[in-house]
Write a protein that holds these residues in place. Structure first.
Motif, mmCIF file in Angstrom:
data_model
loop_
_atom_site.group_PDB
_atom_site.id
_atom_site.type_symbol
_atom_site.label_atom_id
_atom_site.label_comp_id
_atom_site.label_asym_id
_atom_site.label_seq_id
_atom_site.Cartn_x
_atom_site.Cartn_y
_atom_site.Cartn_z
ATOM 1 N N LEU A 194 36.056 38.649 -45.982
ATOM 2 C CA LEU A 194 36.038 38.833 -44.536
ATOM 3 C C LEU A 194 36.107 40.324 -44.246
ATOM 4 N N VAL A 195 35.156 40.823 -43.480
ATOM 5 C CA VAL A 195 35.119 42.234 -43.089
ATOM 6 C C VAL A 195 35.261 42.276 -41.575
ATOM 7 N N LEU A 196 36.295 42.968 -41.082
ATOM 8 C CA LEU A 196 36.460 43.090 -39.646
ATOM 9 C C LEU A 196 37.335 44.275 -39.302
ATOM 10 N N SER A 197 37.310 44.614 -38.034
ATOM 11 C CA SER A 197 38.139 45.684 -37.501
ATOM 12 C C SER A 197 38.939 45.125 -36.334
ATOM 13 N N GLU A 198 40.043 45.750 -36.055
ATOM 14 C CA GLU A 198 40.873 45.297 -34.942
ATOM 15 C C GLU A 198 40.300 45.686 -33.584
ATOM 16 N N ARG B 274 33.576 49.461 -31.261
ATOM 17 C CA ARG B 274 33.174 50.764 -30.747
ATOM 18 C C ARG B 274 32.203 50.516 -29.610
ATOM 19 N N GLN B 275 32.320 51.320 -28.576
ATOM 20 C CA GLN B 275 31.448 51.238 -27.416
ATOM 21 C C GLN B 275 29.985 51.197 -27.888
ATOM 22 N N PRO B 276 29.156 50.297 -27.341
ATOM 23 C CA PRO B 276 27.788 50.190 -27.826
ATOM 24 C C PRO B 276 26.845 51.284 -27.334
ATOM 25 N N THR B 277 27.332 52.183 -26.511
ATOM 26 C CA THR B 277 26.522 53.312 -26.052
ATOM 27 C C THR B 277 27.274 54.609 -26.341
ATOM 28 N N PHE B 278 26.528 55.710 -26.420
ATOM 29 C CA PHE B 278 27.151 57.002 -26.699
ATOM 30 C C PHE B 278 27.815 57.574 -25.455
ATOM 31 N N ASN B 279 28.948 58.262 -25.651
ATOM 32 C CA ASN B 279 29.584 58.984 -24.557
ATOM 33 C C ASN B 279 28.932 60.370 -24.429
ATOM 34 N N ALA B 280 29.442 61.208 -23.547
ATOM 35 C CA ALA B 280 28.851 62.527 -23.293
ATOM 36 C C ALA B 280 28.907 63.448 -24.515
ATOM 37 N N GLN B 281 29.818 63.193 -25.454
ATOM 38 C CA GLN B 281 29.951 64.021 -26.654
ATOM 39 C C GLN B 281 29.174 63.447 -27.847
ATOM 40 N N GLY B 282 28.339 62.434 -27.595
ATOM 41 C CA GLY B 282 27.574 61.835 -28.681
ATOM 42 C C GLY B 282 28.422 60.957 -29.580
ATOM 43 N N GLY B 283 29.577 60.555 -29.087
ATOM 44 C CA GLY B 283 30.464 59.681 -29.843
ATOM 45 C C GLY B 283 30.546 58.319 -29.199
ATOM 46 N N LYS B 284 31.423 57.493 -29.735
ATOM 47 C CA LYS B 284 31.628 56.159 -29.187
ATOM 48 C C LYS B 284 33.125 55.939 -28.997
ATOM 49 N N ASP B 285 33.474 55.480 -27.811
ATOM 50 C CA ASP B 285 34.870 55.220 -27.499
ATOM 51 C C ASP B 285 35.230 53.786 -27.880
ATOM 52 N N HIS B 286 36.487 53.432 -27.682
ATOM 53 C CA HIS B 286 36.962 52.094 -28.039
ATOM 54 C C HIS B 286 36.313 51.054 -27.137
ATOM 55 N N TRP B 287 36.199 49.828 -27.657
ATOM 56 C CA TRP B 287 35.529 48.737 -26.957
ATOM 57 C C TRP B 287 36.260 47.452 -27.323
ATOM 58 N N PRO B 288 36.521 46.579 -26.354
ATOM 59 C CA PRO B 288 37.304 45.376 -26.648
ATOM 60 C C PRO B 288 36.555 44.301 -27.437
ATOM 61 N N THR B 289 35.261 44.443 -27.605
ATOM 62 C CA THR B 289 34.468 43.466 -28.357
ATOM 63 C C THR B 289 34.156 44.045 -29.727
ATOM 64 N N THR B 290 34.337 43.237 -30.752
ATOM 65 C CA THR B 290 34.046 43.686 -32.105
ATOM 66 C C THR B 290 33.261 42.600 -32.830
ATOM 67 N N SER B 291 32.959 42.837 -34.059
ATOM 68 C CA SER B 291 32.240 41.843 -34.852
ATOM 69 C C SER B 291 32.973 41.652 -36.173
#
Length: 183
Positions: free
Chosen positions: A87-91, A94-111
């Motif tokens: 089983l591979v998962l994370s708690e 990551r946000q499915p779109t990039f933020n202004a800094q080209g990064g991804k913020d936290h997101w309540p949905t995971t896989s």
């Protein structure tokens, strides 16, 4: 001084897990995976630079783990991979779109990803809507459904229980297992 575990440490850990499984001394293991130097999973800037290295490492570790389990006979003589589930998962996601800094913020949905014995693999279960929020999931087919509940941690626990012949209601009362994932 503490040192950061390297990738060779991770491969040695995988060999140890296989030996313990093959001797019947352990039935479960948690592998966290070493993060390559100069990278991190929690990247709010330059996501592709940071995340690509982490994913490459994750999948290299999974390939190594599967190959080691496939090449190691268990107590029955069959390869360990034939009786192992990974089983591979994370708690968090990551946000499915990039933020202004080209990064991804936290997101309540995971896989999550499930590999191994009795897994009806080779497909994706569930979906997201246009806002990239998890849709409901039909537990018998694995298809997205507007009339079904979203897949939550209780449903994951019930699904894993079902795969190990444990009563899902005893482990996760009120949650329904994703029966479609088990072949």
């Amino acid at each position: 001084a503490t040192t950061r575990p390297g990738l060779s440490d991770e491969f040695a850990r995988i060999d140890l897990i296989a030996r313990l499984f093959s001797l019947g001394l352990s039935r479960t293991a948690i592998v966290t995976g070493a993060v390559p130097p100069m990278t991190q999973w929690d990247s709010h800037v330059e996501n592709q630079l940071w995340q690509d290295r982490c994913y490459e490492n994750l999948f290299a570790n999974l390939r190594s783990l599967c190959a080691t389990l496939e090449g190691t006979p268990g107590m029955s003589g069959a390869p360990l991979l034939a009786s192992t589930r990974i089983l591979v998962l994370s708690e968090m996601g990551r946000q499915p779109t990039f933020n202004a800094q080209g990064g991804k913020d936290h997101w309540p949905t995971t896989s999550a990803m499930l590999i191994g014995a009795d897994v009806a693999g080779g497909r994706t279960y569930g979906a997201t809507d246009d806002g990239l929020v998890a849709r409901g999931l039909d537990r018998s087919t694995g298809e997205a459904s507007e009339s079904a509940d979203r897949f939550d941690p209780g449903a994951l626990a019930a699904t894993l229980a079902l795969g190990f012949d444990v009563d899902p209601a005893a482990l996760a009362p009120g949650s329904t297992a994703l029966s479609a994932i088990w072949s």
